[in-house]
Design a protein around this motif. Structure first.
Motif, short mmCIF file in Angstrom:
data_model
loop_
_atom_site.label_atom_id
_atom_site.label_comp_id
_atom_site.label_asym_id
_atom_site.label_seq_id
_atom_site.Cartn_x
_atom_site.Cartn_y
_atom_site.Cartn_z
N ASN A 31 0.83 -1.21 0.00
CA ASN A 31 0.00 0.00 0.00
C ASN A 31 0.87 1.26 0.00
O ASN A 31 0.54 2.25 -0.68
N ASP A 32 1.97 1.20 0.76
CA ASP A 32 2.87 2.35 0.78
C ASP A 32 3.48 2.57 -0.59
O ASP A 32 3.64 3.72 -1.04
N GLY A 33 3.82 1.46 -1.27
CA GLY A 33 4.40 1.56 -2.62
C GLY A 33 3.42 2.18 -3.59
O GLY A 33 3.79 3.05 -4.39
N ILE A 34 2.16 1.72 -3.53
CA ILE A 34 1.13 2.27 -4.41
C ILE A 34 0.91 3.74 -4.13
O ILE A 34 0.81 4.57 -5.03
N ALA A 35 0.87 4.08 -2.83
CA ALA A 35 0.67 5.49 -2.44
C ALA A 35 1.82 6.35 -2.94
O ALA A 35 1.60 7.48 -3.41
N ALA A 36 3.04 5.80 -2.87
CA ALA A 36 4.21 6.55 -3.33
C ALA A 36 4.14 6.80 -4.83
O ALA A 36 4.46 7.89 -5.32
N ILE A 37 3.71 5.75 -5.57
CA ILE A 37 3.59 5.90 -7.02
C ILE A 37 2.52 6.93 -7.37
O ILE A 37 2.70 7.79 -8.25
N GLN A 38 1.38 6.85 -6.66
CA GLN A 38 0.28 7.79 -6.93
C GLN A 38 0.70 9.23 -6.62
O GLN A 38 0.36 10.16 -7.36
N LYS A 39 1.47 9.39 -5.54
CA LYS A 39 1.97 10.73 -5.20
C LYS A 39 2.93 11.21 -6.30
O LYS A 39 2.89 12.37 -6.73
N SER A 40 3.79 10.29 -6.75
CA SER A 40 4.73 10.62 -7.83
C SER A 40 3.98 11.04 -9.08
O SER A 40 4.37 12.00 -9.77
N GLN A 41 2.90 10.32 -9.40
CA GLN A 41 2.12 10.65 -10.58
C GLN A 41 1.56 12.07 -10.51
O GLN A 41 1.60 12.82 -11.50
N THR A 42 1.04 12.44 -9.34
CA THR A 42 0.49 13.80 -9.17
C THR A 42 1.55 14.85 -9.42
O THR A 42 1.32 15.86 -10.12
N GLU A 54 12.16 21.44 -21.72
CA GLU A 54 12.96 20.99 -22.84
C GLU A 54 12.53 19.58 -23.23
O GLU A 54 11.94 18.84 -22.44
N ASP A 55 12.85 19.21 -24.47
CA ASP A 55 12.41 17.91 -25.00
C ASP A 55 12.87 16.75 -24.12
O ASP A 55 12.11 15.82 -23.85
N VAL A 56 14.11 16.82 -23.67
CA VAL A 56 14.66 15.71 -22.87
C VAL A 56 13.92 15.59 -21.54
O VAL A 56 13.57 14.49 -21.10
N SER A 57 13.64 16.72 -20.91
CA SER A 57 12.91 16.70 -19.64
C SER A 57 11.48 16.19 -19.82
O SER A 57 10.97 15.40 -19.03
N ARG A 58 10.86 16.67 -20.90
CA ARG A 58 9.48 16.24 -21.16
C ARG A 58 9.44 14.73 -21.43
O ARG A 58 8.53 14.03 -20.96
N TYR A 59 10.42 14.23 -22.19
CA TYR A 59 10.49 12.78 -22.45
C TYR A 59 10.60 12.01 -21.14
O TYR A 59 9.89 11.02 -20.93
N ALA A 60 11.48 12.47 -20.25
CA ALA A 60 11.70 11.77 -18.98
C ALA A 60 10.42 11.72 -18.15
O ALA A 60 10.11 10.70 -17.53
N ILE A 61 9.66 12.82 -18.16
CA ILE A 61 8.44 12.88 -17.35
C ILE A 61 7.37 11.95 -17.93
O ILE A 61 6.74 11.16 -17.21
N VAL A 62 7.14 12.05 -19.23
CA VAL A 62 6.13 11.19 -19.87
C VAL A 62 6.50 9.72 -19.68
O VAL A 62 5.65 8.88 -19.37
N ASN A 63 7.78 9.43 -19.85
CA ASN A 63 8.24 8.04 -19.71
C ASN A 63 8.02 7.54 -18.29
O ASN A 63 7.59 6.40 -18.09
N GLN A 64 8.28 8.37 -17.29
CA GLN A 64 8.10 7.96 -15.90
C GLN A 64 6.62 7.75 -15.57
O GLN A 64 6.26 6.82 -14.84
N ILE A 65 5.77 8.64 -16.09
CA ILE A 65 4.32 8.46 -15.87
C ILE A 65 3.87 7.12 -16.44
O ILE A 65 3.14 6.35 -15.79
#
Length: 353
Positions: A31-42, A54-65
């Motif tokens: 549950n803590d892991g899921i909560a951490a992921i959901q917080k990260s998503q927000t 920048e393109d590289v930063s945007r790629y990293a964010i989309v990829n992580q989501i």
């Protein structure tokens, strides 16, 4: 209650308590892991609102989501997020990769036709990209040859793999599989050309190809037959059988030599392989008919089928008297006048095993 029974009861209670504690701990960690992921998503979605990324930063964010959604097992969420992103950002240079993740999510959901659509769309509409050192087009082609059922599409995929990624694949295997696909759509000239290229590969005679146990034998027979005059075939099995029997009765070795297939004819024991070089040696029936009393069975062997037949004969040699003459239906759709005829294709020496 005895001391022993009390001890067992205590141990059982402790074990149960320990199990419940570990289960709760695991659930809490999950549950803590899921909560951490959901917080990260927000937080990631908030960062993505920045129009000056920048393109590289945007790629990293989309990829992580997307990876967070994959970690949560939310394949539908991956699909919705990435297809919406591609639609809203048609100029994103990474759109091919986002659709690759989309196709993989559909594949995970066992929606293979939809996954195939996206893999193919990437090949046709998006430039190749190297992600973690691997071509996304190569990944698409690998998946497509696994899931596609359409022979014409598979022909395109095999050709692309051969032409674009020759060092990443087994060229020998792909030429064989490409030839099989050409056969399925009755493109016989292309099939024969491709079988010839397959045979020219240094490992063609030794390669093991899943689902194609007799690949080399089949290719060699087809190509050899194509390049021959094909004038030894008979329109039917009875016509071939009667002609061979008549020649044996008359000790007419010249006719027997003429009736034998001019290519791929073999003479071997039942344990040998038809493509063994020792089974392909040339010889004349004259060497075995002179001075011998050769006979044959009145009927074909019981193991004969609609495409293969065996005629038991004997008296050929003092060492191994029995020979089974092997007749085979010709499989050569390229020439309708020959396809379906019968040929005397070989000799099995000795009694059947």
């Amino acid at each position: 209650m005895s001391v022993s029974a009390k001890t067992c009861s205590v141990f059982s209670a402790v074990a149960l308590a320990l199990f419940l504690f570990m289960s709760c701990t695991a659930r809490n960690a999950e549950n803590d892991g899921i909560a951490a992921i959901q917080k990260s998503q927000t937080e990631l979605y908030a960062l993505l609102e920045n129009k000056e990324l920048e393109d590289v930063s945007r790629y990293a964010i989309v990829n992580q989501i997307a990876n967070n959604l994959i970690a949560l097992g939310d394949n539908q969420g991956v699909i919705l997020f990435l297809t919406s992103w591609v639609e809203a950002h048609p100029d994103d240079m990474y759109n091919g990769y986002w659709l690759l993740l989309t196709a993989s999510a559909y594949l995970a959901n066992k929606a293979e036709p939809v996954a195939e659509y996206y893999f193919d769309r990437i090949l046709l509409c998006y430039q190749d990209l190297l992600v973690n050192g691997k071509s996304i087009h190569f990944t698409c082609l690998q998946n497509l040859i696994q899931i596609s059922k359409n022979p014409r599409s598979r022909i395109r995929y095999f050709n692309e793999l051969i032409n674009r990624f020759p060092t990443n694949v087994s060229i020998t295997e792909l030429y064989l599989r490409l030839a099989v696909e050409y056969e399925k759509v009755s493109e016989w000239n292309e099939a024969l050309k491709t079988y010839s290229i397959f045979l020219a590969q240094p490992d063609a005679s030794t390669i093991q190809i899943a689902g194609e146990p007799n690949a080399y034998k089949k290719a060699r027979q087809l190509v050899g037959f194509s390049n021959s005059p094909k004038d030894w075939t008979f329109e039917s099995l009875p016509a071939l059988e009667n002609a061979v029997k008549r020649a044996i009765r008359n000790y007419d070795w010249r006719s027997l030599d003429k009736y034998r297939a001019s290519v791929n004819f073999f003479s071997m024991s039942w344990k040998q392989d038809e493509m063994d070089p020792n089974a392909q040696e040339e010889f004349s029936m004259r060497n075995f008919m002179r001075g011998n009393r050769v006979r044959y069975s009145e009927t074909l062997d019981a193991d004969s089928t609609s495409s293969e037949a065996y005629l038991r004969t004997w008296g050929w040699s003092q060492y191994v008297s029995v020979w089974y003459l092997y007749f085979r239906k010709v499989n050569f759709p390229l020439d309708p006048d020959i396809h379906g005829n019968w040929e005397w294709a070989g000799i099995y020496i000795g009694e059947k095993l």
